[in-house]
Write an enzyme that holds these catalytic residues in place. Structure first.
Site, PDB file in Angstrom:
ATOM      1  N   HIS A   1     -41.927  90.927  22.303  1.00 14.59           N
ATOM      2  CA  HIS A   1     -41.954  91.665  21.031  1.00 14.59           C
ATOM      3  C   HIS A   1     -42.207  93.154  21.241  1.00 14.59           C
ATOM      4  O   HIS A   1     -42.442  93.621  22.363  1.00 14.59           O
ATOM      5  CB  HIS A   1     -42.974  91.046  20.071  1.00 14.59           C
ATOM      6  CG  HIS A   1     -44.374  91.010  20.608  1.00 14.59           C
ATOM      7  ND1 HIS A   1     -45.180  92.127  20.658  1.00 14.59           N
ATOM      8  CD2 HIS A   1     -45.102  89.990  21.127  1.00 14.59           C
ATOM      9  CE1 HIS A   1     -46.354  91.806  21.175  1.00 14.59           C
ATOM     10  NE2 HIS A   1     -46.335  90.512  21.477  1.00 14.59           N
TER      11      HIS A   1
ATOM     12  N   LYS B   1     -43.278  82.653  25.101  1.00 13.70           N
ATOM     13  CA  LYS B   1     -43.376  83.497  23.901  1.00 13.70           C
ATOM     14  C   LYS B   1     -42.298  84.566  23.976  1.00 13.70           C
ATOM     15  O   LYS B   1     -41.941  85.021  25.060  1.00 13.70           O
ATOM     16  CB  LYS B   1     -44.756  84.171  23.817  1.00 13.70           C
ATOM     17  CG  LYS B   1     -45.872  83.210  23.458  1.00 13.70           C
ATOM     18  CD  LYS B   1     -47.161  83.968  23.261  1.00 13.70           C
ATOM     19  CE  LYS B   1     -48.307  83.024  22.917  1.00 13.70           C
ATOM     20  NZ  LYS B   1     -49.598  83.738  22.820  1.00 13.70           N
TER      21      LYS B   1
ATOM     22  N   HIS C   1     -44.805  94.889  23.459  1.00  8.64           N
ATOM     23  CA  HIS C   1     -44.639  95.020  24.911  1.00  8.64           C
ATOM     24  C   HIS C   1     -43.842  96.272  25.299  1.00  8.64           C
ATOM     25  O   HIS C   1     -43.653  96.547  26.486  1.00  8.64           O
ATOM     26  CB  HIS C   1     -43.906  93.795  25.482  1.00  8.64           C
ATOM     27  CG  HIS C   1     -44.740  92.549  25.504  1.00  8.64           C
ATOM     28  ND1 HIS C   1     -44.565  91.529  24.604  1.00  8.64           N
ATOM     29  CD2 HIS C   1     -45.774  92.185  26.305  1.00  8.64           C
ATOM     30  CE1 HIS C   1     -45.446  90.573  24.860  1.00  8.64           C
ATOM     31  NE2 HIS C   1     -46.192  90.952  25.874  1.00  8.64           N
TER      32      HIS C   1
END
Length: 565
Positions: free
Chosen positions: A130, A127, A133
């Site tokens: 983004h 993933k 985080h």
């Protein structure tokens, strides 16, 4: 000179016989909200019961008894004893101490011989990294730097999200529709496409779900092919993530994620069983936490599968065995408050006295320009995109305001990334963050670019001044503007200690903004390069120490300090 302790010793002398120590009195001293009320205040209410006198009587008596050459006056006001330090002595002692301690100014080295483990960032495999985080990554990074600054051995752990049936599905999708070259080239984006395709196809053909579970079972069982693809997925993800970490200046000592603890959960489950803590509930295995006001901790599902808490128990035990930590911090959003309360309680019930050394450092959510983020609804802001945009915006500002600046690319990177990080760390960590470009990249006010520009301005003053061999005349720093800068510099060690104890990097961020504003007021109101060489030397010393403290503070929150902007 430690003014708190020196004042406390004078109070102790004036009090005569008492059970209090100088350090206890020093700890009671307060810094008034307005410097007109004094540099320090002693609330005599705290002595009222012991001395059997009213706070006003105690303050009046001490005001006439306390005398010291570093004090210009002592006043009794409504039960408070207010101390005014001689301005020239104050400036000299504070600046000389900071000068003598150099880069270590602000650290009491209290962490020497101790170890702290910090669990932060914890990105998910396959993933993209983004904006959600950002807080965990930068709060964790700042605390890591802060602990090291205080002499601790710090261990930064990126507890990767790399376990679960989604990885079986990823392999199934890759085996059906992917190829190595495309995934290597496309990175995480390509893996996400495969995952999305799997779910679309599974809606038409539910048998695909069984295929995904089958591949995950192969990972659990250590099948060579499944493990090879699974580990390759991790390598590709980390290769992408490393670019973002490099921009942020963030590093880790361990990338041991959830999968690392696959073979370490069995002993934990056995220990829970042996201690009589494990109970069956509808086929699942739980630890009953109802007596402690919490729902049960689910250790194993009815199909025998482990859960987050099972892996976190194994991780906690492994970290204690491996690092013998004195503290273990988990920098994770506040939605996981209950999870960590359960985790620490189970560790305590297992008889691990070190459970008390584990702490959840929670933080708020991130939104972007007034909109909450949602992956399902397509409102996602990827961190690398955010940083690249910030750097481009910083470059545009530099091209407009400083077209002849050297190293534009590097300074644009420092300003752009610094603006994002400063914005994320400015408010108390538990508060939600709403990220706005115009606020983050503003060169005025309480922003990263403003503080960085102040550092560059102080560097410019010092370059222009060159060498000044004169002895500083500290009387030249008696004005309110200089005194405010001195006062903030003196507070720096206390700010850092408090930030460490409260796991609150925002205290350092706000301090750097306050110091920058104070220096700029001094810069505009006072002539630093004065014709009087003694005054010039004193003001240059103040400028140099201020520059060094700003650089230190920015470094502890993960920002660079450009010398030219």
């Amino acid at each position: 000179m430690d003014f708190r302790l020196a004042i406390a010793q004078e109070i102790l002398k004036a009090l005569g016989e008492t059970n209090l120590t100088a350090q206890e009195i020093a700890d009671m001293l307060e810094v008034p909200p307005d410097s007109k009320l004094g540099d320090y205040a002693f609330p005599c209410f705290k002595l009222s019961k012991v001395l059997r006198k009213s706070p006003m009587m105690i303050a009046d008596g001490l005001a006439s008894a306390v005398r010291a050459d570093f004090l210009s006056r002592v006043e009794s006001v409504k039960g408070y004893l207010n101390f005014f330090i001689d301005r020239a002595i104050y400036a000299e002692k504070v600046l000389r101490r900071a000068e003598a301690e150099g880069e270590r100014y602000g650290s009491d080295k209290s962490g020497e011989g101790k170890c702290v483990v910090l669990d932060y960032s914890s990105i998910n495999i396959a993933k993209r990294f983004h904006i959600g985080h950002l807080s965990t990554t930068m709060i964790g990074n700042s605390l890591y730097k802060l602990y090291k600054f205080f002499g601790w051995k710090a261990v930064g752990v990126n507890h990767l999200g790399d376990w679960g049936t989604q990885f079986g599905k990823m392999i199934a999708a890759y085996k059906r529709w992917g190829d190595r070259e495309t995934v290597e080239k496309g990175g995480v984006d390509e893996m996400v496409k495969l995952y999305v395709r799997f779910h679309k196809e599974a809606e038409k053909d539910p048998a695909l779900e069984d295929e995904g579970r089958h591949w995950f079972k192969l990972i659990e069982d250590g099948d060579p092919e499944a493990l090879s693809i699974f580990n390759w997925f991790k390598e590709v993800t980390l290769k992408d993530a490393e670019k973002t970490y490099a921009l942020l200046g963030v590093t880790f000592d361990s990338y041991a994620g959830e999968s690392f603890y696959n073979d370490k959960m069995g002993p934990i489950v056995d220990a829970l069983r042996e201690k009589g803590l494990l109970k069956e509930d509808k086929g699942a295995m739980i630890v009953d936490l109802e007596p402690y006001g919490m729902p049960p901790a689910l250790i194993l599902r009815s199909d025998g599968a482990s859960l987050y808490i099972t892996r976190d128990l194994a991780a906690a035990k492994y970290r204690k065995d491996t690092y013998n930590f004195d503290k273990s911090l988990y920098v994770v959003a506040y939605q996981q408050d209950l999870h960590f309360k359960q985790l620490f309680k189970v560790l305590e019930l297992m008889g691990y006295e070190w459970a008390k050394d584990c702490e959840h450092v929670s933080f708020g959510m991130v939104s972007f320009e007034g909109q909450t983020l949602s992956t399902r609804e397509g409102r996602v802001v990827y961190l690398d995109d955010l940083l690249k945009t910030a750097i481009e915006k910083a470059r545009a500002i530099i091209d407009e305001k400083s077209p002849n600046l050297e190293n534009k690319d590097e300074i644009s990177r420092q300003i752009g990334v610094g603006a994002v990080v400063f914005f994320a760390l400015y408010n108390n960590r538990i508060k939600d963050i709403d990220f706005w470009w115009d606020r983050a990249l503003n060169f005025e006010g309480e922003t990263g670019p403003y503080v960085m520009y102040t550092h560059a301005r102080s560097c410019s003053v010092l370059r222009k001044a060159g060498e000044c061999a004169a002895e500083p005349s500290f009387e030249a720093l008696s004005d309110p503007e200089a005194q405010e800068v001195v006062r903030l510099i003196e507070q720096y060690p206390l700010i850092l200690k408090s930030a460490l104890e409260r796991s609150e990097p925002s205290m350092i961020t706000r301090f750097s903004a306050d110091l920058a504003q104070a220096f700029n007021r001094f810069y505009f109101e006072r002539r630093i390069l004065d014709d009087d060489m003694g005054a010039r030397a004193a003001r240059l010393l103040l400028t140099r120490i201020c520059r060094d403290v700003i650089k230190s503070a920015l470094g502890l929150i993960g920002l660079s300090a450009p010398e030219r902007m």
